[in-house]
Design a protein around this motif. Structure first.
Motif, PDB file in Angstrom:
ATOM      1  N   ASP A  50       0.721  -1.104  -0.112  1.00  0.00           N
ATOM      2  CA  ASP A  50      -0.033   0.013   0.081  1.00  0.00           C
ATOM      3  C   ASP A  50       0.906   1.461  -0.010  1.00  0.00           C
ATOM      4  N   GLY A  53       2.460   1.984  -3.340  1.00  0.00           N
ATOM      5  CA  GLY A  53       1.250   2.348  -4.293  1.00  0.00           C
ATOM      6  C   GLY A  53       1.376   3.976  -3.994  1.00  0.00           C
ATOM      7  N   TYR A  56       4.209   5.456  -5.354  1.00  0.00           N
ATOM      8  CA  TYR A  56       4.187   5.993  -6.726  1.00  0.00           C
ATOM      9  C   TYR A  56       3.197   7.043  -7.282  1.00  0.00           C
ATOM     10  N   GLU A  57       1.938   7.008  -6.499  1.00  0.00           N
ATOM     11  CA  GLU A  57       1.102   7.907  -6.718  1.00  0.00           C
ATOM     12  C   GLU A  57       1.587   9.590  -6.553  1.00  0.00           C
ATOM     13  N   MET A  66       8.933  -0.123  -8.140  1.00  0.00           N
ATOM     14  CA  MET A  66       7.351  -0.682  -7.458  1.00  0.00           C
ATOM     15  C   MET A  66       7.644  -2.138  -7.879  1.00  0.00           C
ATOM     16  N   GLY A 102      -4.838  -7.300 -20.378  1.00  0.00           N
ATOM     17  CA  GLY A 102      -3.913  -5.880 -20.351  1.00  0.00           C
ATOM     18  C   GLY A 102      -3.377  -5.643 -18.895  1.00  0.00           C
ATOM     19  N   LEU A 104      -1.193  -6.735 -15.774  1.00  0.00           N
ATOM     20  CA  LEU A 104      -0.047  -7.656 -15.241  1.00  0.00           C
ATOM     21  C   LEU A 104       0.181  -7.902 -13.641  1.00  0.00           C
ATOM     22  N   HIS A 105      -0.817  -7.249 -12.863  1.00  0.00           N
ATOM     23  CA  HIS A 105      -0.824  -7.341 -11.521  1.00  0.00           C
ATOM     24  C   HIS A 105      -1.230  -8.922 -11.067  1.00  0.00           C
ATOM     25  N   ASP A 106      -0.413  -9.496 -10.510  1.00  0.00           N
ATOM     26  CA  ASP A 106      -0.789 -10.808 -10.261  1.00  0.00           C
ATOM     27  C   ASP A 106      -0.473 -11.025  -8.705  1.00  0.00           C
ATOM     28  N   GLY A 108      -1.989 -10.424  -5.855  1.00  0.00           N
ATOM     29  CA  GLY A 108      -3.358 -10.423  -5.071  1.00  0.00           C
ATOM     30  C   GLY A 108      -4.043 -11.552  -5.540  1.00  0.00           C
ATOM     31  N   SER A 150      -9.185 -11.383 -11.481  1.00  0.00           N
ATOM     32  CA  SER A 150      -8.879 -10.152 -10.964  1.00  0.00           C
ATOM     33  C   SER A 150      -8.537  -9.030 -11.865  1.00  0.00           C
ATOM     34  N   THR A 154      -8.405   0.539 -13.339  1.00  0.00           N
ATOM     35  CA  THR A 154      -9.754   0.961 -13.633  1.00  0.00           C
ATOM     36  C   THR A 154      -9.926   0.605 -15.129  1.00  0.00           C
ATOM     37  N   ALA A 183      -8.399  -4.045  -6.388  1.00  0.00           N
ATOM     38  CA  ALA A 183      -8.477  -3.016  -5.702  1.00  0.00           C
ATOM     39  C   ALA A 183      -9.819  -2.196  -6.282  1.00  0.00           C
ATOM     40  N   ALA A 199     -15.408 -10.327  -3.972  1.00  0.00           N
ATOM     41  CA  ALA A 199     -14.624 -10.336  -2.649  1.00  0.00           C
ATOM     42  C   ALA A 199     -13.593  -9.245  -2.564  1.00  0.00           C
ATOM     43  N   ALA A 202      -8.749 -11.690  -0.128  1.00  0.00           N
ATOM     44  CA  ALA A 202      -8.174 -13.589  -0.024  1.00  0.00           C
ATOM     45  C   ALA A 202      -9.199 -14.118   0.678  1.00  0.00           C
TER      46      ALA A 202
HETATM   47 CO1  B1M Z   1       0.520  -1.209 -10.556  1.00  0.00          CO
HETATM   48  N1  B1M Z   1      -0.937   0.298  -9.968  1.00  0.00           N
HETATM   49  N2  B1M Z   1       0.900  -0.360 -12.422  1.00  0.00           N
HETATM   50  N3  B1M Z   1       2.043  -2.196 -10.580  1.00  0.00           N
HETATM   51  N4  B1M Z   1       0.588  -1.371  -8.625  1.00  0.00           N
HETATM   52  C1  B1M Z   1      -1.459   0.035  -8.959  1.00  0.00           C
HETATM   53  C2  B1M Z   1      -2.740  -0.927  -8.857  1.00  0.00           C
HETATM   54  C3  B1M Z   1      -1.994   1.483  -8.490  1.00  0.00           C
HETATM   55  C4  B1M Z   1      -3.190   1.612  -7.764  1.00  0.00           C
HETATM   56  C5  B1M Z   1      -0.856   2.399  -8.067  1.00  0.00           C
HETATM   57  C6  B1M Z   1      -1.218   3.962  -7.754  1.00  0.00           C
HETATM   58  O1  B1M Z   1      -1.255   4.709  -8.561  1.00  0.00           O
HETATM   59  N5  B1M Z   1      -1.353   4.205  -6.391  1.00  0.00           N
HETATM   60  C7  B1M Z   1      -2.221   2.086  -9.983  1.00  0.00           C
HETATM   61  C8  B1M Z   1      -3.806   1.820 -10.522  1.00  0.00           C
HETATM   62  C9  B1M Z   1      -4.675   3.119 -10.622  1.00  0.00           C
HETATM   63  C10 B1M Z   1      -5.979   2.477 -11.111  1.00  0.00           C
HETATM   64  O2  B1M Z   1      -6.276   1.987 -12.344  1.00  0.00           O
HETATM   65  N6  B1M Z   1      -6.901   2.853 -10.226  1.00  0.00           N
HETATM   66  C11 B1M Z   1      -1.221   1.149 -10.855  1.00  0.00           C
HETATM   67  C12 B1M Z   1      -0.690   1.666 -12.038  1.00  0.00           C
HETATM   68  C13 B1M Z   1      -1.032   2.990 -12.670  1.00  0.00           C
HETATM   69  C14 B1M Z   1       0.208   0.800 -12.759  1.00  0.00           C
HETATM   70  C15 B1M Z   1       0.880   1.218 -14.169  1.00  0.00           C
HETATM   71  C16 B1M Z   1      -0.177   1.719 -15.329  1.00  0.00           C
HETATM   72  C17 B1M Z   1       1.928   1.920 -13.942  1.00  0.00           C
HETATM   73  C18 B1M Z   1       2.807   2.378 -15.266  1.00  0.00           C
HETATM   74  O3  B1M Z   1       3.417   1.725 -16.048  1.00  0.00           O
HETATM   75  N7  B1M Z   1       2.552   3.733 -15.519  1.00  0.00           N
HETATM   76  C19 B1M Z   1       1.220  -0.329 -14.566  1.00  0.00           C
HETATM   77  C20 B1M Z   1       0.390  -1.007 -15.250  1.00  0.00           C
HETATM   78  C21 B1M Z   1       0.866  -2.213 -15.989  1.00  0.00           C
HETATM   79  C22 B1M Z   1      -0.134  -3.287 -16.411  1.00  0.00           C
HETATM   80  O4  B1M Z   1      -0.790  -3.845 -15.671  1.00  0.00           O
HETATM   81  N8  B1M Z   1      -0.482  -3.293 -17.607  1.00  0.00           N
HETATM   82  C23 B1M Z   1       1.651  -0.850 -13.229  1.00  0.00           C
HETATM   83  C24 B1M Z   1       2.646  -1.750 -12.882  1.00  0.00           C
HETATM   84  C25 B1M Z   1       2.935  -2.317 -11.784  1.00  0.00           C
HETATM   85  C26 B1M Z   1       3.914  -3.274 -11.509  1.00  0.00           C
HETATM   86  C27 B1M Z   1       4.406  -4.186 -12.733  1.00  0.00           C
HETATM   87  C28 B1M Z   1       5.212  -2.535 -11.202  1.00  0.00           C
HETATM   88  C29 B1M Z   1       3.783  -3.858 -10.141  1.00  0.00           C
HETATM   89  C30 B1M Z   1       2.877  -5.244 -10.456  1.00  0.00           C
HETATM   90  C31 B1M Z   1       3.830  -6.565  -9.876  1.00  0.00           C
HETATM   91  C32 B1M Z   1       2.873  -7.754  -9.980  1.00  0.00           C
HETATM   92  O5  B1M Z   1       1.898  -7.737  -9.812  1.00  0.00           O
HETATM   93  N9  B1M Z   1       3.698  -8.868 -10.623  1.00  0.00           N
HETATM   94  C33 B1M Z   1       2.548  -2.910  -9.568  1.00  0.00           C
HETATM   95  C34 B1M Z   1       2.278  -2.817  -8.250  1.00  0.00           C
HETATM   96  C35 B1M Z   1       3.006  -3.796  -7.156  1.00  0.00           C
HETATM   97  C36 B1M Z   1       1.315  -2.031  -7.693  1.00  0.00           C
HETATM   98  C37 B1M Z   1       0.869  -1.818  -6.246  1.00  0.00           C
HETATM   99  C38 B1M Z   1       1.892  -0.967  -5.748  1.00  0.00           C
HETATM  100  C39 B1M Z   1       0.388  -2.947  -5.471  1.00  0.00           C
HETATM  101  C40 B1M Z   1      -0.485  -3.855  -5.879  1.00  0.00           C
HETATM  102  C41 B1M Z   1      -0.274  -5.089  -5.083  1.00  0.00           C
HETATM  103  O6  B1M Z   1       0.262  -6.208  -5.264  1.00  0.00           O
HETATM  104  N10 B1M Z   1      -1.114  -5.384  -3.928  1.00  0.00           N
HETATM  105  C42 B1M Z   1      -0.617  -1.007  -6.582  1.00  0.00           C
HETATM  106  C43 B1M Z   1      -1.084  -0.271  -5.547  1.00  0.00           C
HETATM  107  C44 B1M Z   1      -1.817  -0.909  -4.455  1.00  0.00           C
HETATM  108  O7  B1M Z   1      -2.500  -1.424  -4.726  1.00  0.00           O
HETATM  109  N11 B1M Z   1      -1.732  -0.245  -2.934  1.00  0.00           N
HETATM  110  C45 B1M Z   1      -0.615  -0.427  -7.858  1.00  0.00           C
HETATM  111  C46 B1M Z   1      -1.039  -6.265  -2.970  1.00  0.00           C
HETATM  112  C47 B1M Z   1      -2.042  -7.226  -3.132  1.00  0.00           C
HETATM  113  C48 B1M Z   1      -2.059  -8.147  -2.237  1.00  0.00           C
HETATM  114  O8  B1M Z   1      -3.340  -6.746  -2.952  1.00  0.00           O
HETATM  115  O9  B1M Z   1      -3.711  -6.832  -5.460  1.00  0.00           O
HETATM  116  O10 B1M Z   1      -5.267  -5.424  -4.213  1.00  0.00           O
HETATM  117  P1  B1M Z   1      -4.320  -6.745  -4.240  1.00  0.00           P
HETATM  118  O11 B1M Z   1      -5.200  -7.908  -3.913  1.00  0.00           O
HETATM  119  C49 B1M Z   1      -6.125  -8.115  -2.918  1.00  0.00           C
HETATM  120  C50 B1M Z   1      -7.439  -7.515  -3.146  1.00  0.00           C
HETATM  121  O12 B1M Z   1      -7.543  -6.832  -4.129  1.00  0.00           O
HETATM  122  C51 B1M Z   1      -8.361  -8.893  -3.363  1.00  0.00           C
HETATM  123  O13 B1M Z   1      -7.622  -9.817  -2.519  1.00  0.00           O
HETATM  124  C52 B1M Z   1      -6.220  -9.526  -2.783  1.00  0.00           C
HETATM  125  C53 B1M Z   1      -5.593 -10.053  -1.385  1.00  0.00           C
HETATM  126  O14 B1M Z   1      -6.232  -9.654  -0.255  1.00  0.00           O
HETATM  127  N12 B1M Z   1      -8.444  -9.406  -4.654  1.00  0.00           N
HETATM  128  C54 B1M Z   1      -9.310 -10.388  -5.117  1.00  0.00           C
HETATM  129  C55 B1M Z   1      -7.586  -9.197  -5.833  1.00  0.00           C
HETATM  130  N13 B1M Z   1      -7.784 -10.164  -6.912  1.00  0.00           N
HETATM  131  C56 B1M Z   1      -8.881 -10.681  -6.279  1.00  0.00           C
HETATM  132  C57 B1M Z   1      -9.787 -11.528  -7.130  1.00  0.00           C
HETATM  133  C58 B1M Z   1     -10.880 -12.158  -6.384  1.00  0.00           C
HETATM  134  C59 B1M Z   1     -11.240 -11.762  -5.164  1.00  0.00           C
HETATM  135  C60 B1M Z   1     -10.397 -10.878  -4.300  1.00  0.00           C
HETATM  136  O15 B1M Z   1     -11.771 -13.042  -6.735  1.00  0.00           O
HETATM  137  C61 B1M Z   1     -11.365 -13.750  -8.117  1.00  0.00           C
END
Ligand code: B1M
Length: 213
Positions: A50, A53, A56-57, A66, A102, A104-106, A108, A150, A154, A183, A199, A202
């Protein structure tokens, strides 16, 4: 601050620093000190992501930084995976899970997959950037009870209804429950697109999956 609190703080710091080796070492230490896997996730690893994130923002962190933090978190998840298992639970059903096209976040999604496996589900993890066609192909091949999608962006969550449409067109929608998360996803969005379940994390994904089969 207790020793355990200080250890969780150090795990969090190691993820923030993107130091994979240290993250593994400290996560193992936390486990050996009796800290439970969900606590390590909730109080060190997820809060670290968090902060990543937020930084980064705010422009204080760039994509490569990141990414190295994400890799550090993933290495800790390898340590925790066996500990997320519910010992002795028989296969409850099959789940095909993936991150949508499109996106690549994997992390969560993998966490959800691990918890489902731990709860006794057979999980087919398709990975990230999965198109509607790929979801349908996997549904035909694996015949799951549940498809999990997942999305962390947006701009990519909009692919979820495409998968639902593709399943409908393939005549599979009635046989498979669809659960979504990530998210930016909400219960309101799930209702709007006609997914069967949403959900927020997790742990609740696992509870919901149990109630769906
Ligand atoms: Co990205 N990223 N990222 N990123 N990244 C976010 C999501 C972002 C919120 C950061 C920010 O600006 N604050 C933002 C999205 C804005 C938006 O659209 N609202 C963002 C952005 C903008 C981007 C890029 C566009 C940046 C760029 O290149 N300019 C780019 C996009 C690439 C693409 O996907 N095409 C990008 C790239 C990346 C990295 C590659 C560097 C890396 C991902 C590495 C990877 O996953 N292998 C990355 C990361 C790490 C993040 C943050 C920092 C962390 C995500 C994470 O892993 N969280 C993220 C900020 C944030 O979320 N705080 C951010 C930990 C994880 C345990 O939580 O994934 O939420 P989460 O999963 C939770 C729940 O959501 C839920 O359960 C999980 C566990 O409790 N859940 C489910 C998830 N999937 C589920 C499915 C279910 C049920 C529940 O049922 C099937």
């Amino acid at each position: 601050m207790t020793d355990q609190e200080s250890l969780l703080k150090r795990v969090k710091r190691a993820v923030l620093d993107g130091d994979g080796d240290k993250t593994i070492e400290l996560t193992k230490e936390a486990v050996s000190q009796g800290l439970r896997a969900p606590q390590i996730l909730d109080e060190a690893l997820t809060p670290a992501m968090d902060i990543v994130g937020e930084e980064y923002e705010n422009g204080d962190r760039y994509v490569p930084e990141m990414l190295i933090s994400a890799e550090a978190m993933k290495s800790a998840m390898v340590v925790l995976k066996p500990l997320l298992a519910d010992a002795g639970v028989k296969a409850r059903g099959k789940v095909v899970i993936g991150t949508v096209e499109g996106d690549l976040h994997d992390i969560g999604k993998d966490l959800v997959a691990m918890m489902l496996e731990g709860a006794g589900f057979e999980v087919v993890n398709l990975g990230a950037e999965i198109t509607a066609e790929e979801f349908v192909k996997a549904a035909k091949e694996h015949k799951p009870d549940i498809i999990g999608m997942s999305a962390l962006l947006t701009t990519t969550m909009i692919h979820m209804p495409e998968v639902l449409d593709a399943l409908q067109q393939a005549g599979l929608r009635d046989q498979i429950k669809v659960m979504i998360g990530g998210a930016p996803v909400t219960q309101g969005y799930a209702d709007k697109i006609g997914a069967d379940a949403y959900a927020p994390d997790a742990a609740s994904a696992t509870k919901l999956a149990k109630s769906l089969v």
